[in-house]
Design a protein around this motif. Structure first.
Motif, mmCIF file in Angstrom:
data_model
loop_
_atom_site.group_PDB
_atom_site.id
_atom_site.type_symbol
_atom_site.label_atom_id
_atom_site.label_comp_id
_atom_site.label_asym_id
_atom_site.label_seq_id
_atom_site.Cartn_x
_atom_site.Cartn_y
_atom_site.Cartn_z
ATOM 1 N N ASP A 172 0.833 -1.198 0.000
ATOM 2 C CA ASP A 172 0.000 0.000 0.000
ATOM 3 C C ASP A 172 0.873 1.255 0.000
ATOM 4 O O ASP A 172 0.549 2.254 -0.660
ATOM 5 N N LYS A 199 -6.527 0.324 -7.304
ATOM 6 C CA LYS A 199 -5.269 0.965 -6.936
ATOM 7 C C LYS A 199 -4.537 1.537 -8.144
ATOM 8 O O LYS A 199 -4.945 1.344 -9.289
ATOM 9 N N ASP A 215 -1.929 -3.829 -0.575
ATOM 10 C CA ASP A 215 -2.657 -3.846 0.687
ATOM 11 C C ASP A 215 -1.691 -3.599 1.839
ATOM 12 O O ASP A 215 -0.606 -3.042 1.646
#
Length: 415
Positions: A172, A199, A215
């Motif tokens: 992330d 994303k 993530d």
């Protein structure tokens, strides 16, 4: 992705065909997936259904996402101290990797940046127009310059992201770095909301073949990480990816090195073939030959693709041997080659997020990609590595006189 055939049912009243490029009245054909979701969607013909499948199937993804928020899964995992959890605890994962949710909110893009047509609704309408999917575009000199610029920017962004990679960093965080680097270059991160991808970059770890969603899982010493970056700048897309060793333990793992260097060399050897007249089906023969020298397999589900003002378009460039791809390279064409190589089976499986593609046996995989421009005499690698680009080849370990499946004394690929 293959589409299911439409089912015929009796219909009395006229309906407009659901085909995005069609203005005919609908016939009696209805999408079976929509039926399962309790939605009616009719098409004028089987051909129209197939032609518009790439766009229409996105409605299923959006509907599934909405339904999952209304009807949570029957099995849920308990959040940890940081509030993180596995959203699919009942799913039969093939390897040790698990998703770590919740995902961070979608990152914003200022209106001052030129947006692709899918940035709002998630559907790349321009890619679905009839003729676009079949005709390979020859770029003008001005368009070629546009591709050169966006690919230079894409290389810069990938290198910035790779320098952030180390044990303890989350994917992330890498997504945030990529997103901000794109905006700093007045560019849109092409993956963001493309067919509802959540994303700005794909981050594929260990057994993830491609399309990994960033993530909150921290990277570990010993991981393999593929970072797949695409930028949209001044109306053009530039696409590349590389696989990297995370931490010192990763580059000391013989299996990691074998699959990563196999993928790297598969791409390098395929690029050597690109020139006017080279058949699109020929690259797969070389890629598979190289992969076999490393005792590795080639994923067949995904392929290279045309790229220009469109993210994905003709031609399709398969990476496996004896494929049936049609056409040949001509000066002015832009396309990617991006072989996905595995330590085990070539077969893949997709997580319930509808994106993350993993090896069916859970073994590790690696990928490399370049955007290529066919010239009058050969090829220009628009996304080529720079002198200071992070990563790069690692020497192949030797065990008992054998180097990654190639006996010493024989010609070794990549030597």
């Amino acid at each position: 992705m293959d589409q299911a055939p439409a089912k015929e049912i009796v219909v009395d009243k006229k309906r407009k065909c659901e085909g995005g490029d069609c203005e005919n009245d609908a016939g009696s054909l209805q999408c079976p997936n929509c039926q399962k979701l309790g939605k009616e969607s009719y098409f004028c013909s089987q051909d129209c259904f197939k032609r518009n499948w790439s766009t229409h199937k996105q409605a299923h993804k959006a509907a599934n996402s909405m339904l999952s928020s209304i009807f949570p899964p029957k099995v849920v995992s308990e959040p940890d101290a940081d509030g993180h959890f596995n959203p699919f605890p009942a799913f039969p994962f093939t390897g040790s990797l698990r998703p770590v949710y919740p995902l961070s909110p979608r990152r914003a893009v200022p209106e001052s940046i030129q947006l692709p047509d899918y940035s709002k609704a998630g559907i790349p309408i321009s890619e679905q127009k009839f003729g676009v999917r079949n005709k390979i575009k020859i770029l003008t000199k001005e368009e070629q310059e546009g591709m050169r610029k966006v690919c230079r920017l894409a290389r810069e962004v990938l290198d910035i992201a790779a320098r952030e990679m180390k044990p303890g960093v989350t994917t992330d965080h890498i997504d945030k770095v990529v997103h901000e680097a794109c905006l700093a270059r007045n560019s849109y991160p092409s993956p963001l909301n493309y067919c509802h991808f959540p994303k700005s970059v794909c981050t594929s770890v260990n057994e993830v073949i491609c399309h990994g969603i960033p993530d909150h899982r921290p990277l570990e010493d010993g991981d393999i990480l593929n970072i797949d970056v695409t930028l949209y700048h001044n109306g053009f897309h530039g696409d590349l990816n590389e696989s990297y060793y995370v931490g010192p333990a990763s580059a000391q793992n013989s299996d990691n090195v074998r699959v990563v260097e196999a993928a790297r060399n598969c791409l390098d050897e395929a690029i050597k073939l690109v020139k006017p007249g080279a058949l699109f089906r020929s690259y797969g023969d070389t890629i598979e030959k190289v992969a076999k020298t490393y005792d590795c397999s080639v994923v067949k589900t995904y392929c290279g693709h045309g790229i220009n003002q469109l993210f994905h378009c003709a031609p399709n460039v398969p990476h496996y041997a004896k494929n049936k791809a049609v056409g040949e390279a001509k000066p002015g064409m832009c396309f990617t080659i991006e072989p996905m190589i595995t330590l085990g089976t070539h077969r893949d499986k997709t997580w319930p997020d509808d994106w993350t593609s993993v090896t069916a046996d859970g073994k590790r995989t690696a990928q490399f990609e370049h955007t290529l421009l066919v010239t009058e005499t050969g090829v220009e690698v628009l996304t080529a590595r720079l002198a200071d680009s992070p990563g790069g080849p690692v020497e192949l370990p030797k065990t008992n006189g054998v180097t990654n499946g190639v006996t010493n004394g024989e010609t070794k690929v990549g030597a």
